[in-house]
Design a protein around this motif. Structure first.
Motif, PDB file in Angstrom:
ATOM      1  N   ASN A  69       7.626  33.554  31.561  1.00 22.99           N
ATOM      2  CA  ASN A  69       7.413  33.110  30.180  1.00 22.99           C
ATOM      3  C   ASN A  69       7.586  31.604  30.225  1.00 22.99           C
ATOM      4  OD1 ASN A  69       6.723  33.073  27.499  1.00 22.99           O
ATOM      5  ND2 ASN A  69       8.612  33.803  27.021  1.00 22.99           N
ATOM      6  N   VAL A  70       6.962  30.804  30.720  1.00 25.68           N
ATOM      7  CA  VAL A  70       6.977  29.337  30.674  1.00 25.68           C
ATOM      8  C   VAL A  70       5.727  28.431  30.332  1.00 25.68           C
ATOM      9  CG1 VAL A  70       7.330  27.460  32.446  1.00 25.68           C
ATOM     10  CG2 VAL A  70       8.902  29.562  32.696  1.00 25.68           C
ATOM     11  N   LYS A  71       5.980  27.459  29.876  1.00 22.31           N
ATOM     12  CA  LYS A  71       4.893  26.614  29.474  1.00 22.31           C
ATOM     13  C   LYS A  71       4.405  25.526  30.587  1.00 22.31           C
ATOM     14  CE  LYS A  71       1.858  24.253  26.549  1.00 22.31           C
ATOM     15  NZ  LYS A  71       0.744  25.173  26.072  1.00 22.31           N
ATOM     16  N   ILE A  72       3.244  25.802  31.297  1.00 19.46           N
ATOM     17  CA  ILE A  72       2.758  24.950  32.211  1.00 19.46           C
ATOM     18  C   ILE A  72       2.099  23.749  31.685  1.00 19.46           C
ATOM     19  CG2 ILE A  72       1.385  24.949  34.337  1.00 19.46           C
ATOM     20  CD1 ILE A  72       1.726  27.832  34.704  1.00 19.46           C
ATOM     21  N   ILE A  73       2.478  22.450  32.069  1.00 20.63           N
ATOM     22  CA  ILE A  73       1.876  21.494  31.361  1.00 20.63           C
ATOM     23  C   ILE A  73       1.460  20.593  32.730  1.00 20.63           C
ATOM     24  CG2 ILE A  73       2.550  19.298  30.317  1.00 20.63           C
ATOM     25  CD1 ILE A  73       4.532  20.718  28.770  1.00 20.63           C
ATOM     26  N   SER A  74       0.367  20.183  32.534  1.00 23.66           N
ATOM     27  CA  SER A  74      -0.394  19.347  33.743  1.00 23.66           C
ATOM     28  C   SER A  74      -0.568  17.763  33.203  1.00 23.66           C
ATOM     29  CB  SER A  74      -1.874  19.867  33.919  1.00 23.66           C
ATOM     30  OG  SER A  74      -1.572  21.069  34.699  1.00 23.66           O
ATOM     31  N   ILE A  75      -0.319  16.835  34.192  1.00 23.36           N
ATOM     32  CA  ILE A  75      -0.557  15.478  34.040  1.00 23.36           C
ATOM     33  C   ILE A  75      -1.368  14.888  35.163  1.00 23.36           C
ATOM     34  CG2 ILE A  75       1.767  15.110  32.745  1.00 23.36           C
ATOM     35  CD1 ILE A  75       2.984  14.183  35.351  1.00 23.36           C
ATOM     36  N   SER A  76      -1.928  13.775  34.965  1.00 23.82           N
ATOM     37  CA  SER A  76      -2.621  13.133  35.973  1.00 23.82           C
ATOM     38  C   SER A  76      -1.647  12.418  36.930  1.00 23.82           C
ATOM     39  CB  SER A  76      -3.676  12.258  35.311  1.00 23.82           C
ATOM     40  OG  SER A  76      -4.261  11.510  36.238  1.00 23.82           O
ATOM     41  N   LYS A  77      -2.410  12.182  38.148  1.00 23.14           N
ATOM     42  CA  LYS A  77      -1.553  11.357  39.098  1.00 23.14           C
ATOM     43  C   LYS A  77      -1.637   9.737  38.961  1.00 23.14           C
ATOM     44  CE  LYS A  77      -1.142  14.436  43.064  1.00 23.14           C
ATOM     45  NZ  LYS A  77      -1.420  14.641  44.505  1.00 23.14           N
ATOM     46  N   ASN A  78      -2.815   9.318  38.187  1.00 22.89           N
ATOM     47  CA  ASN A  78      -3.114   7.864  38.245  1.00 22.89           C
ATOM     48  C   ASN A  78      -3.371   7.531  36.602  1.00 22.89           C
ATOM     49  OD1 ASN A  78      -3.481   7.842  41.234  1.00 22.89           O
ATOM     50  ND2 ASN A  78      -5.418   8.851  40.830  1.00 22.89           N
ATOM     51  N   LYS A  79      -3.717   8.559  35.771  1.00 28.19           N
ATOM     52  CA  LYS A  79      -4.012   8.192  34.130  1.00 28.19           C
ATOM     53  C   LYS A  79      -2.872   8.194  33.524  1.00 28.19           C
ATOM     54  CE  LYS A  79      -8.722  10.009  35.203  1.00 28.19           C
ATOM     55  NZ  LYS A  79      -9.712  11.058  34.628  1.00 28.19           N
ATOM     56  N   ARG A  80      -2.030   7.252  33.525  1.00 22.18           N
ATOM     57  CA  ARG A  80      -0.743   7.265  32.784  1.00 22.18           C
ATOM     58  C   ARG A  80      -0.933   7.154  31.255  1.00 22.18           C
ATOM     59  NH1 ARG A  80       0.553   8.665  36.731  1.00 22.18           N
ATOM     60  NH2 ARG A  80       0.758  10.483  35.478  1.00 22.18           N
ATOM     61  N   HIS A  81      -2.209   7.047  30.750  1.00 20.53           N
ATOM     62  CA  HIS A  81      -2.311   6.968  29.290  1.00 20.53           C
ATOM     63  C   HIS A  81      -2.592   8.252  28.567  1.00 20.53           C
ATOM     64  CE1 HIS A  81      -6.162   7.009  31.033  1.00 20.53           C
ATOM     65  NE2 HIS A  81      -6.569   7.838  30.129  1.00 20.53           N
ATOM     66  N   GLN A  82      -2.525   9.316  29.702  1.00 19.86           N
ATOM     67  CA  GLN A  82      -2.471  10.873  29.305  1.00 19.86           C
ATOM     68  C   GLN A  82      -1.306  11.416  29.113  1.00 19.86           C
ATOM     69  OE1 GLN A  82      -5.172  12.902  31.600  1.00 19.86           O
ATOM     70  NE2 GLN A  82      -7.004  11.618  31.143  1.00 19.86           N
ATOM     71  N   ASP A  83      -0.128  10.707  29.600  1.00 18.28           N
ATOM     72  CA  ASP A  83       1.326  11.076  29.646  1.00 18.28           C
ATOM     73  C   ASP A  83       1.723  11.566  28.252  1.00 18.28           C
ATOM     74  OD1 ASP A  83       1.130  10.953  32.335  1.00 18.28           O
ATOM     75  OD2 ASP A  83       2.134   9.197  32.439  1.00 18.28           O
ATOM     76  N   ARG A  84       1.394  10.863  27.335  1.00 18.33           N
ATOM     77  CA  ARG A  84       1.708  10.821  26.070  1.00 18.33           C
ATOM     78  C   ARG A  84       1.256  12.306  25.339  1.00 18.33           C
ATOM     79  NH1 ARG A  84       3.358   6.912  22.150  1.00 18.33           N
ATOM     80  NH2 ARG A  84       3.160   7.545  20.037  1.00 18.33           N
ATOM     81  N   ALA A  85       0.388  12.534  25.606  1.00 20.15           N
ATOM     82  CA  ALA A  85      -0.143  14.092  25.078  1.00 20.15           C
ATOM     83  C   ALA A  85       0.697  15.034  25.599  1.00 20.15           C
ATOM     84  CB  ALA A  85      -1.688  14.316  25.247  1.00 20.15           C
ATOM     85  N   ALA A  86       0.914  14.917  27.123  1.00 17.65           N
ATOM     86  CA  ALA A  86       1.765  16.030  27.721  1.00 17.65           C
ATOM     87  C   ALA A  86       3.066  16.122  27.045  1.00 17.65           C
ATOM     88  CB  ALA A  86       1.864  15.706  29.447  1.00 17.65           C
ATOM     89  N   ALA A  87       3.671  14.956  27.055  1.00 18.97           N
ATOM     90  CA  ALA A  87       5.037  14.756  26.329  1.00 18.97           C
ATOM     91  C   ALA A  87       5.145  15.485  25.131  1.00 18.97           C
ATOM     92  CB  ALA A  87       5.625  13.337  26.268  1.00 18.97           C
ATOM     93  N   LEU A  88       4.126  15.328  24.121  1.00 16.50           N
ATOM     94  CA  LEU A  88       3.644  15.843  22.863  1.00 16.50           C
ATOM     95  C   LEU A  88       3.826  17.268  22.992  1.00 16.50           C
ATOM     96  CD1 LEU A  88       1.462  13.689  20.921  1.00 16.50           C
ATOM     97  CD2 LEU A  88       3.849  14.160  20.179  1.00 16.50           C
ATOM     98  N   GLU A  89       3.276  17.860  24.171  1.00 13.89           N
ATOM     99  CA  GLU A  89       3.204  19.305  24.268  1.00 13.89           C
ATOM    100  C   GLU A  89       4.511  19.896  24.507  1.00 13.89           C
ATOM    101  OE1 GLU A  89       0.329  21.329  26.466  1.00 13.89           O
ATOM    102  OE2 GLU A  89      -0.372  19.505  27.241  1.00 13.89           O
ATOM    103  N   VAL A  90       5.480  19.130  25.187  1.00 15.00           N
ATOM    104  CA  VAL A  90       6.741  19.599  25.352  1.00 15.00           C
ATOM    105  C   VAL A  90       7.550  19.504  24.152  1.00 15.00           C
ATOM    106  CG1 VAL A  90       8.953  18.967  26.428  1.00 15.00           C
ATOM    107  CG2 VAL A  90       7.004  18.653  27.592  1.00 15.00           C
ATOM    108  N   TRP A  91       7.336  18.573  23.081  1.00 12.79           N
ATOM    109  CA  TRP A  91       8.272  18.321  22.178  1.00 12.79           C
ATOM    110  C   TRP A  91       7.709  19.549  21.033  1.00 12.79           C
ATOM    111  CZ3 TRP A  91      12.513  16.444  21.770  1.00 12.79           C
ATOM    112  CH2 TRP A  91      12.883  15.021  22.456  1.00 12.79           C
ATOM    113  N   GLU A  92       6.443  19.825  20.746  1.00  9.64           N
ATOM    114  CA  GLU A  92       5.942  20.821  19.989  1.00  9.64           C
ATOM    115  C   GLU A  92       6.550  22.202  20.506  1.00  9.64           C
ATOM    116  OE1 GLU A  92       1.867  20.301  20.306  1.00  9.64           O
ATOM    117  OE2 GLU A  92       1.745  18.205  19.059  1.00  9.64           O
ATOM    118  N   LYS A  93       6.466  22.570  21.755  1.00  6.67           N
ATOM    119  CA  LYS A  93       6.906  23.873  22.070  1.00  6.67           C
ATOM    120  C   LYS A  93       8.376  23.978  21.908  1.00  6.67           C
ATOM    121  CE  LYS A  93       6.161  27.815  24.223  1.00  6.67           C
ATOM    122  NZ  LYS A  93       5.397  28.795  23.587  1.00  6.67           N
TER     123      LYS A  93
END
Length: 393
Positions: free
Chosen positions: A359-383
């Protein structure tokens, strides 16, 4: 160059990572710079015929893989107007090159000039090169206004070129800034803890048998927001192995600033011994109430009463990570704490095979597109905040 056309070219060439936001402007490589809020030629058919801004289109094309509800929530968190659901598919098809045009596009038209006279600065001094000069003038008269604007534009330096200075080393400045930032957060954490201690003593009449301890030990009777079971600052556990994406070295950059920095890069930037504990807060939030969290990577060092403060864990996907944990199995573990598994989006499915059974939240990030990291971090905070609210009831 029209910003909509330029964004389409960058999208088709898979060069979106070359679009960088600097303050209130977007920089397209070394070629062009536009204000974030500039209106583009793409007009919405469903929102009072408004034109979409460049900021809205860039945020959409970099996050079009999200479900529409998640995209709307992400846009609101960044305070960026969103693309409507009916506009999504035709806009995506145009930007990715599936369609060549759209009836929603209405390029701004420049007024055509009927003045074909030769500028004084050109015609007054014509001598032996008269024929060449007149030829150049005829070309200018017949040229498209957009091309004339492009010819007058000057490319700006990129951020690497601006920071480059001969005989100047910025590494010491950078490390000093990191050190001061860490000291500031440590001081703020201590001040919050001291404030809670003082308030608790006043509420209890100070000096009674229930005096609170500074270590959050058995005598402590306070409960922080979102920590009904445990006593003290909530704890997030991260793996100590370097084979995982999130470690105690880079967790602060990811959770507070929304930027993923590989652990090996952070090790080169940091000096001194490895920290036993890191304090993190949610910076990019409109909420006034900010909860502090302790991040640790040594479960074996936790006292029995500390385990009630553990609220989250970043998992490796290996069973041995939970060897010394006080819970009987994975079911109990992820009922007591919220789990996260951070992975690169193009990693093989095998890397998450074990985690998908938990029962784990899987969050994916890009290897190169750092501008997408913020959305991934928001997923962590919201959960995490959702989990904390459930524990507070």
């Amino acid at each position: 160059m029209d910003p909509l056309t330029l964004l389409r070219e960058y999208t088709i060439r898979n060069d979106l990572h070359k679009i960088v936001r600097i303050g209130d402007d977007y920089r397209f490589g070394n070629d062009y710079t536009f204000p974030c809020t500039i209106e583009t030629a793409y007009r919405s058919k469903h929102v009072q015929a408004n034109r979409y801004t460049l900021e809205t289109l860039i945020n959409f094309i970099t996050n079009h893989h999200l479900k529409h509800t998640e995209y709307i929530q992400q846009s609101r968190s960044l305070r960026i107007p969103a693309v409507t659901l009916p506009d999504r598919k035709p806009l995506l098809d145009y930007l990715t090159g599936k369609t060549a045009s759209s009836d929603s596009i209405e390029f701004l038209k420049f007024p055509q000039s009927n003045d074909t006279s030769v500028p004084v600065s050109v015609s007054a001094g014509v001598t032996g090169n008269e024929e060449n000069v007149m030829s150049d003038v005829r070309v200018l008269e017949n040229q498209n206004p957009i091309e004339l604007i492009k010819a007058a534009e000057k490319p700006l330096k990129d951020r690497e070129a601006i920071l480059f200075c001969k005989n100047r080393d910025f590494y010491s400045v950078f490390t000093a800034a990191l050190r001061r930032d860490e000291e500031r957060h440590r001081a703020e954490s201590l001040q919050r803890k001291d404030g809670l201690v003082a308030k608790n003593r006043i509420d209890r009449g100070y000096g009674g048998g229930d005096e609170i301890g500074y270590d959050g030990g058995p005598k402590a009777k306070m409960h922080l927001k979102g920590s009904k079971i445990g006593e003290g600052v909530p704890i997030i556990l991260v793996p100590s192995a370097f084979s995982t994406l999130i470690t105690i070295y880079n967790v602060k950059d990811f959770l507070e600033d929304g930027v993923f920095i590989p652990t090996d890069v952070k090790l080169k930037q940091m000096k001194g011994s490895k920290p036993d504990c890191i304090t993190v807060q949610k910076k990019f939030s409109r909420d006034r109430v900010v909860t502090a969290y302790e991040v640790r990577d040594k479960p074996s060092a936790l006292k029995p009463e500390d385990w009630d403060r553990v609220v989250a864990v970043f998992v490796l996907g290996k069973d041995w990570q939970f060897k010394d944990w006080p819970f009987k199995d994975h079911v109990e573990t992820f009922n007591r704490v919220v789990g996260f598994f951070l992975r690169f989006e193009d990693d093989s499915v095998e890397s998450a095979k074990t985690v998908k059974q938990w029962n784990v939240k899987i969050i994916s990030i890009s290897k190169n597109k750092r501008h997408q990291d913020r959305a991934a971090a928001l997923e962590v905070w919201e959960k995490l905040e959702e989990f904390m609210r459930s524990r507070s009831h």
